[in-house]
Design an enzyme around this catalytic site. Structure first.
Site, short mmCIF file in Angstrom:
data_model
loop_
_atom_site.label_atom_id
_atom_site.label_comp_id
_atom_site.label_asym_id
_atom_site.label_seq_id
_atom_site.Cartn_x
_atom_site.Cartn_y
_atom_site.Cartn_z
N TYR A 1 -58.40 69.26 -31.80
CA TYR A 1 -59.07 70.30 -32.57
C TYR A 1 -58.06 71.38 -32.95
O TYR A 1 -57.31 71.86 -32.11
CB TYR A 1 -60.21 70.89 -31.75
CG TYR A 1 -61.01 71.99 -32.44
CD1 TYR A 1 -61.16 72.02 -33.82
CD2 TYR A 1 -61.64 72.97 -31.70
CE1 TYR A 1 -61.90 73.01 -34.43
CE2 TYR A 1 -62.39 73.96 -32.30
CZ TYR A 1 -62.52 73.98 -33.67
OH TYR A 1 -63.24 74.97 -34.29
N CYS A 2 -58.06 71.75 -34.24
CA CYS A 2 -57.20 72.83 -34.75
C CYS A 2 -55.74 72.47 -34.45
O CYS A 2 -55.30 71.36 -34.70
CB CYS A 2 -57.65 74.16 -34.14
SG CYS A 2 -56.80 75.61 -34.79
N ILE A 3 -54.96 73.39 -33.90
CA ILE A 3 -53.57 73.07 -33.63
C ILE A 3 -53.43 72.10 -32.45
O ILE A 3 -52.36 71.52 -32.26
CB ILE A 3 -52.71 74.33 -33.40
CG1 ILE A 3 -53.28 75.20 -32.29
CG2 ILE A 3 -52.58 75.11 -34.69
CD1 ILE A 3 -52.45 76.43 -32.02
#
Length: 591
Positions: free
Chosen positions: A320-322
């Site tokens: 998720y995300c970075i």
């Protein structure tokens, strides 16, 4: 007095003073930047000065653009004058279409419609003035847009008591009690700020009770992560476990909020064995942790644990995300090593190509990173308050001005929800890791260019040939979906699905299994070459109503062994991973 005695007492003092001063010019520059960062809130002033000069000098060389700006100014002034005369004559006139701040009936009355109409004309004029000036660098135009947008939001008549008819009417109807409540709210917020407490109302969401409450055990802990394995909720489960890698800039329970919108709880209820990484909240002693440490102590250590607790099974990986960026790096590295333990890769609002980083680009430039690194060099970490302030400025109307007006002038305190409480539970980032991430990935785009190195090896995303499920969100200002979409061209998956859901970076992902206001588009390619431009994909992929969660869960089920099995035990003492503590563990509670 003996001269030797005098020297013995004076020389050490002189040396200590001398040694306390930075001798290296580069070190002196870092010290000065760090001191400047304390004044500017971490923003690099020269970025904004250079952007203004770029606009000004190019505008000076464009008489046609100057003429257009002057003509537009005259037209707007004439429109303001005409509108004001008609409004003063008693004609009820809505001030501005398309701006819901001025949509109420009270805004159609003089003089408030004149305030709002003039303001909207002023905003439109400035947008024309700073946009599309030939020769201005795109990054400078984005910077000007950011600064001007925040300045214009600050002077909106909706933000002030004397120019907002709805506030005046509320105050009249309540005999000023709204202002008394607002002043009380302001005092409470000041007190909570100095006491280091979160926003009012967030304390009702207790980690481990109201959020991050899905039952499970911490089955591995090292200096950087805890690994949580969740208790099964079904008699049989899919054979392949799921390993989730959240972003290290957030507490993991963004994916385990309340029962109604906990992605973890939903997956467990559907018969999946779920593991999730909970990152440590770093402090100054962790300043030297870098990307390789996060790969080794984070993903590799977690993958080793899962593969031993659930042996002889491949693992569905989720980032998720970075955390998705980190997972992409890890998946490519493992593929190059011949490690075949991953069954699939799912990326949620994650980027690999940072050539179009979206609105965050206004905070990413060599000068800005120098400023950040100088500030982090003193503290060892980037504080969560600095990151929170940056995101607030990107959406100042929704996150700053509207809440301030409601809380302090209307006297109405918004009751926070679980997502707002999570957002207030910030984390820090180690100096080295943050600098590496921003410089190498954001600024240099080295991962997409094939120039990024991890654990001593060049990372080639084309090595990823696993089934992939990539999710973007329509209004994402952190990882624009067009950027997340580019994973298709960087990897070589022959089973590739891209899904676009409505919502933003967080709310779009945390939609719950049922959401009446959500929609999503999804398309799968079963080869490594076919693709479309983002715009063509959007125009030719029909939207479907509802949350994206069931669509992804069906994909996971289809990419798992069809014969269900008995749930694995929580942890494995024999494999060296006995249960350590109950979920949510210790690291998520660190402040």
């Amino acid at each position: 007095m003996d001269s030797d005695h005098v020297d013995d007492n004076t020389n050490p003092s002189a040396e200590s003073v001398k040694s306390s001063q930075p001798q290296d010019p580069a070190e002196l520059a870092r010290v000065l930047r760090a001191q400047l960062a304390n004044v500017t809130g971490g923003l690099a002033p020269d970025v904004y000065v250079n952007a203004w000069w770029d606009w000004y000098l190019n505008l000076a060389n464009e008489p046609p653009k100057q003429l257009q700006i002057m003509q537009d100014a005259l037209a707007k002034m004439l429109d303001n004058w005409t509108f004001g005369l008609r409004a003063a004559a008693g004609q009820a006139m809505p001030p501005a279409e398309g701006d819901n701040r001025f949509g109420g009936d009270a805004w159609a009355q003089w003089p408030f419609n004149v305030y709002a109409h003039s303001y909207r004309n002023y905003v439109d004029w400035w947008q024309q003035a700073w946009s599309n000036v030939p020769g201005v660098a795109p990054e400078n135009e984005r910077t000007l847009n950011f600064v001007a947008r925040n300045a214009l939001e600050a002077i909106s008549p909706a933000n002030y008591f004397a120019t907002n008819p709805e506030l005046l009417e509320t105050t009249r109807a309540e005999s000023g009690k709204n202002l008394v409540r607002g002043f009380s709210n302001w005092l409470e917020d000041i007190e909570r700020t100095f006491a280091g407490k979160g926003p009012s109302g967030t304390e009702k969401f207790v980690v481990g009770r109201d959020v991050a409450a899905t039952p499970g055990k911490v089955v591995m802990r090292n200096a950087l992560v805890e690994l949580i394995q969740y208790s099964p909720a079904t008699e049989t489960v899919f054979a392949e476990p799921i390993l989730i890698i959240p972003a290290w800039i957030m507490k993991y329970y963004i994916l385990d909020l309340s029962a109604s919108n906990s992605l973890v709880r939903y997956l467990v209820s559907q018969g999946h064995t779920v593991f999730i990484v909970s990152w440590k909240n770093p402090n100054a002693s962790d300043r030297g942790l870098g990307m390789d440490d996060y790969l080794r102590l984070g993903i590799r250590a977690a993958l080793d644990a899962v593969s031993r607790i659930v042996p002889d099974r491949k693992i569905h990986s989720v980032g998720y995300c970075i955390g998705g960026t980190l997972l992409s790096i890890a998946a490519a590295t493992y593929a190059a090593e011949g490690d075949r333990r991953l069954a699939s890769v799912t990326l949620l609002a994650a980027q690999q190509d940072f050539s179009e980083p979206g609105e965050l680009s206004v905070f990413i430039s060599p000068s800005q990173l120098d400023m950040l690194e100088a500030a982090m060099d003193r503290s060892g970490v980037l504080k969560s308050e600095q990151m929170g302030a940056a995101f607030t400025l990107l959406r100042s109307r929704d996150l700053l001005w509207t809440p301030a007006v409601n809380t302090y002038l209307r006297g109405k305190r918004e009751s926070p929800n679980d997502l707002m409480a999570w957002n207030a539970d910030g984390t820090r980032m180690p100096c080295r890791m943050h600098a590496q991430y921003l410089r190498q990935l954001y600024l240099d785009n080295s991962l997409a260019r094939g120039e990024f190195h991890a654990e001593g090896r060049r990372v080639d995303l084309a090595a990823i040939q696993l089934p992939m499920f990539v999710v973007g969100t329509e209004t994402d200002h952190v990882a624009p979906w067009q950027s997340a979409y580019k994973a298709r061209g960087l990897t070589r998956s022959t089973d590739y699905t891209f899904l676009l859901t409505s919502g933003g970076h967080n709310a779009g992902i945390v939609s719950g299994p049922v959401h009446p206001r959500r929609r999503h588009r999804v398309r799968t390619w079963l080869n490594a070459s076919d693709t479309l431009t983002p715009q063509a994909w959007f125009e030719t992929t029909q939207p479907q109503p509802g949350s994206w969660w069931p669509t992804w869960q069906l994909w996971l089920a289809q990419h798992s062994t069809q014969a269900l099995v008995a749930p694995p035990p929580l942890g494995s003492a024999a494999a060296g991973y006995p249960p350590i503590a109950d979920a949510p563990g210790e690291y998520v509670l660190q402040k």
